[in-house]
Enzyme design. Structure first.
Site, PDB file in Angstrom:
ATOM      1  N   VAL A 265      -6.980  -5.099   8.736  1.00 29.62           N
ATOM      2  CA  VAL A 265      -6.374  -6.338   9.068  1.00 29.62           C
ATOM      3  C   VAL A 265      -6.314  -6.817  10.499  1.00 29.62           C
ATOM      4  O   VAL A 265      -7.114  -7.893  10.889  1.00 29.62           O
ATOM      5  CB  VAL A 265      -5.082  -6.685   8.268  1.00 29.62           C
ATOM      6  CG1 VAL A 265      -4.460  -8.041   8.688  1.00 29.62           C
ATOM      7  CG2 VAL A 265      -5.476  -6.247   6.810  1.00 29.62           C
TER       8      VAL A 265
ATOM      9  N   ASN B 192     -13.461   0.137  -7.294  1.00 31.98           N
ATOM     10  CA  ASN B 192     -14.667   1.158  -7.051  1.00 31.98           C
ATOM     11  C   ASN B 192     -15.165   1.982  -8.289  1.00 31.98           C
ATOM     12  O   ASN B 192     -15.822   3.037  -8.048  1.00 31.98           O
ATOM     13  CB  ASN B 192     -14.080   2.189  -5.995  1.00 31.98           C
ATOM     14  CG  ASN B 192     -13.517   1.702  -4.615  1.00 31.98           C
ATOM     15  OD1 ASN B 192     -13.940   0.618  -4.484  1.00 31.98           O
ATOM     16  ND2 ASN B 192     -12.543   2.444  -4.331  1.00 31.98           N
TER      17      ASN B 192
ATOM     18  N   HIS C 106      -3.702   5.809   3.544  1.00 34.44           N
ATOM     19  CA  HIS C 106      -4.372   4.647   3.014  1.00 34.44           C
ATOM     20  C   HIS C 106      -3.935   3.386   3.490  1.00 34.44           C
ATOM     21  O   HIS C 106      -4.662   2.469   4.275  1.00 34.44           O
ATOM     22  CB  HIS C 106      -4.477   4.534   1.286  1.00 34.44           C
ATOM     23  CG  HIS C 106      -5.199   3.539   1.035  1.00 34.44           C
ATOM     24  ND1 HIS C 106      -5.009   2.122   0.645  1.00 34.44           N
ATOM     25  CD2 HIS C 106      -6.730   3.676   0.712  1.00 34.44           C
ATOM     26  CE1 HIS C 106      -6.241   1.678  -0.005  1.00 34.44           C
ATOM     27  NE2 HIS C 106      -7.134   2.452   0.159  1.00 34.44           N
TER      28      HIS C 106
ATOM     29  N   ALA D  42      -6.914  -7.321  -9.002  1.00 32.28           N
ATOM     30  CA  ALA D  42      -7.873  -7.976  -8.493  1.00 32.28           C
ATOM     31  C   ALA D  42      -8.466  -9.095  -9.866  1.00 32.28           C
ATOM     32  O   ALA D  42      -8.622 -10.327  -9.769  1.00 32.28           O
ATOM     33  CB  ALA D  42      -9.150  -7.320  -8.290  1.00 32.28           C
TER      34      ALA D  42
ATOM     35  N   ASP E 145       0.833  -1.039  -0.034  1.00 33.65           N
ATOM     36  CA  ASP E 145       0.063  -0.113   0.153  1.00 33.65           C
ATOM     37  C   ASP E 145       0.916   1.097  -0.114  1.00 33.65           C
ATOM     38  O   ASP E 145       2.077   1.121  -0.326  1.00 33.65           O
ATOM     39  CB  ASP E 145      -1.013  -0.081   1.170  1.00 33.65           C
ATOM     40  CG  ASP E 145      -2.600   0.521   0.766  1.00 33.65           C
ATOM     41  OD1 ASP E 145      -2.456   1.809   0.810  1.00 33.65           O
ATOM     42  OD2 ASP E 145      -3.281  -0.232   0.903  1.00 33.65           O
TER      43      ASP E 145
ATOM     44  N   TYR F  95      -6.335 -10.490 -12.014  1.00 36.00           N
ATOM     45  CA  TYR F  95      -5.530 -11.635 -12.317  1.00 36.00           C
ATOM     46  C   TYR F  95      -5.907 -12.869 -11.629  1.00 36.00           C
ATOM     47  O   TYR F  95      -6.596 -13.029 -10.772  1.00 36.00           O
ATOM     48  CB  TYR F  95      -3.999 -11.311 -11.640  1.00 36.00           C
ATOM     49  CG  TYR F  95      -3.160 -10.215 -12.367  1.00 36.00           C
ATOM     50  CD1 TYR F  95      -3.244 -10.096 -13.672  1.00 36.00           C
ATOM     51  CD2 TYR F  95      -2.721  -9.048 -11.332  1.00 36.00           C
ATOM     52  CE1 TYR F  95      -2.158  -8.753 -14.068  1.00 36.00           C
ATOM     53  CE2 TYR F  95      -1.955  -8.104 -12.006  1.00 36.00           C
ATOM     54  CZ  TYR F  95      -2.044  -7.871 -13.427  1.00 36.00           C
ATOM     55  OH  TYR F  95      -1.143  -6.796 -13.887  1.00 36.00           O
TER      56      TYR F  95
ATOM     57  N   SER G 129     -11.525  -1.245  -0.886  1.00 36.90           N
ATOM     58  CA  SER G 129     -10.106  -1.416   0.027  1.00 36.90           C
ATOM     59  C   SER G 129     -10.296  -1.985   1.583  1.00 36.90           C
ATOM     60  O   SER G 129      -9.786  -3.143   1.725  1.00 36.90           O
ATOM     61  CB  SER G 129      -9.626   0.141   0.200  1.00 36.90           C
ATOM     62  OG  SER G 129      -8.897   0.487  -1.168  1.00 36.90           O
TER      63      SER G 129
END
Length: 383
Positions: A106, A191, A98, A203, A63, A205, A255
């Protein structure tokens, strides 16, 4: 996602004041838990955390950097390299906003896990609109670093959006190495569901657990990108997260949905450290609340259940994945040197003129949509 797309909003002035004034702790004190909201009940966290809390698991947060002295993160974060290499340092407004929020999300789910922070973007630019420093992909380098430095889960609340969504060979290769080492990878779905609905990488892949966002009540959030790559969904609206300047604030986006899901994966792995990425995916999808038809492009296999996933991780389905020999047609022609992820340039003047005219019209349309969208978001914030 990047800072533009996190759609940060404090739910009420009184809440923001209260959370921001919670007492700080000494360096030797235990971390202060990030305040829980509706996502705790939606995920079934109390029941899940009675079984596991992420003990012995390291989650790599790729990030914008993580402020290690935040009360919610003290003693929990190891800082890796800065692959974005733009010269910014902790304390700059574009450093760690962010990433700090995502790391706290997490730990909200897996409070005994550890965080490996790897900086791969800043807090101002969207990947795609501004690719950042030239050279190898910071995301690809970050994945490789996490693989080589003890990560058990890789969490990426980021992605290319709008005009810049792109496939990157170096990132795909890095993800393959993560799969070979048995490391699950989680990423935010995007988003753009209420505008252009562009595809988002990483995302998109293969092998990545792509997470869509839910609003209160368990339905898809309007902004959550709708794509067939969506794997599961998790809460992503008004999630209270750590601020890089201290205190807490509520944020919305895919996110936090991805970060919370990464925490659930950490719980699963701390309960059963032998889970493979395929088993992690299978358990998450099988224990989710399936939409009609079993799955769809809106929410994948549906809202995840932390409690059910952790319980099921004790006896996961067999991992049937294995290398398979290619048995298709053989082609003996020499490679022509054209990258397989790009197209050769068009050579027709008329097509170029047509594309120019179409591009001008598209830009006008895009401007109108963005203005409308911005007005709608401002109205929502004022309301």
């Amino acid at each position: 996602m990047s800072v533009r797309n996190i759609a940060t909003a404090v739910t009420a002035a009184a809440l923001g004041t209260l959370l921001a004034t919670l007492p700080a702790t000494s360096a030797s004190a235990a971390p202060v838990p990030t305040p829980a909201g509706w996502e705790s009940q939606a995920l079934g966290l109390p029941a899940a955390q009675r079984i596991a809390q992420g003990e012995g698991i390291t989650v790599a947060v790729l990030d914008s950097g993580v402020m290690t002295d935040h009360p919610a993160l003290r003693g929990k974060v190891t800082t890796g390299p800065d692959f974005y290499k733009d010269g910014l340092k902790p304390g700059d407004p574009r450093w760690g906003r962010h990433g700090t929020a995502m790391a706290s999300d997490v730990l909200k789910v897996a409070p005994k896990a550890d965080i490996l922070s790897v900086r791969v973007l800043d807090d101002k630019h969207d990947r795609g609109l501004d690719e950042g420093p030239s050279g190898p992909s910071p995301v690809g380098q970050g994945i490789d670093y996490a693989v080589d430095h003890g990560a058990d889960v890789i969490s990426m609340s980021l992605g290319g959006e709008m005009w810049g969504a792109s496939y990157d060979d170096t990132e795909v290769n890095a993800l393959a190495r993560a799969a070979q080492k048995g490391i699950p990878v989680v990423a935010s779905a995007g988003n753009e569901g209420d505008s252009f609905n562009e595809a988002s990488y990483p995302a998109g892949y293969p092998g990545v657990i792509a997470v869509a966002a839910l609003q209160k009540g368990g339905t898809r959030a309007a902004f959550s990108t709708v794509r067939t790559y969506n794997t599961v969904a998790a809460p992503g609206v008004e999630i209270v997260s750590a601020k890089h300047t201290g205190g807490w604030a509520a944020s919305s986006g895919t996110s936090p949905a991805a970060a919370l899901t990464s925490g659930v994966v950490a719980l699963m792995l701390s309960h059963n450290g032998k889970l493979t990425p395929a088993q992690v995916r299978a358990v998450l999808t099988r224990t989710a609340t399936h939409p009609p038809g079993g799955r769809n492009a809106l929410v994948g296999y549906g809202p995840i259940s932390a409690a059910a996933a952790v319980r099921a991780s004790a006896k996961p389905p067999a991992d049937g994945t294995s290398p398979v020999k290619y048995r298709g047609k053989e082609f003996f022609a020499e490679p022509d040197g054209t990258p397989k992820t790009t197209h050769p340039p068009l050579e027709t003047d008329l097509v170029t003129i047509g594309l120019g005219a179409a591009g001008a019209g598209l830009l006008m349309l895009a401007g109108a949509v963005l203005i409308t969208r911005a007005g709608r978001r401002r109205a929502a914030a004022q309301g």
